[in-house]
Design a protein around this motif. Sequence first.
Motif, mmCIF file in Angstrom:
data_model
loop_
_atom_site.group_PDB
_atom_site.id
_atom_site.type_symbol
_atom_site.label_atom_id
_atom_site.label_comp_id
_atom_site.label_asym_id
_atom_site.label_seq_id
_atom_site.Cartn_x
_atom_site.Cartn_y
_atom_site.Cartn_z
ATOM 1 N N VAL A 111 0.855 -1.186 0.000
ATOM 2 C CA VAL A 111 0.000 0.000 0.000
ATOM 3 C C VAL A 111 0.890 1.234 0.000
ATOM 4 N N TYR A 112 0.588 2.173 -0.914
ATOM 5 C CA TYR A 112 1.351 3.411 -1.043
ATOM 6 C C TYR A 112 0.404 4.596 -0.911
ATOM 7 N N ASP A 113 0.692 5.495 0.000
ATOM 8 C CA ASP A 113 -0.050 6.742 0.144
ATOM 9 C C ASP A 113 0.826 7.874 -0.380
ATOM 10 N N PHE A 114 0.227 8.798 -1.118
ATOM 11 C CA PHE A 114 1.007 9.892 -1.667
ATOM 12 C C PHE A 114 0.124 11.112 -1.899
ATOM 13 N N GLY A 115 0.782 12.241 -2.196
ATOM 14 C CA GLY A 115 0.086 13.502 -2.389
ATOM 15 C C GLY A 115 0.368 14.112 -3.747
ATOM 16 N N TYR A 116 0.175 15.414 -3.829
ATOM 17 C CA TYR A 116 0.273 16.149 -5.086
ATOM 18 C C TYR A 116 1.630 15.966 -5.773
#
Length: 120
Positions: A42-47
Motif C-alpha cells: 500500500v502506497y499513500d502519496f500527495g500532489y
Amino acid sequence: MRESFEQFYKKYLDSWRNFSIKGIENVVSPKYTAREIRGKEVYDFGYEESIDGWKHAFKELGVKRAKWILKEDVIFSLKDDEVMAIIWASLIVDDQPIETASLFFQTFRWEDGSWKLENG
C-alpha cells in the motif's frame, strides 16, 4: 454543475489519453491525496508524488508508443460540488495490449470556480 463536470471530465480524459502533463497538472488539486495498492503493498502519496508519477509514466510510455485504453465505468454525484468517477485503465504498448489493468476511484471537487481532482 453536472454539465460543467461533463465538459471538464472529457478534457481530463483527453489529457490522460494524449500524455499531456500540462493538462493533468491543471486538474490535480494541490490538496490531492491518493492510495495505490499493488498486490499486498500500500502506497499513500500527495500532489508532488502524483505529478512526478504522471511525468515519469508519460515519458516512459511515450518512448514505447503506448496508447491508453480508458473505460469510464461509473460517474456519480457525492454532493452538489463533488463527483466520483470509476475508471478502468490499461495500455497498448508496441501495438500489443498489456495483460493488466488498473481501477481508479477518483473524486473531483468544485474549487475556486473549476473542477479539481481531489482524491485518487
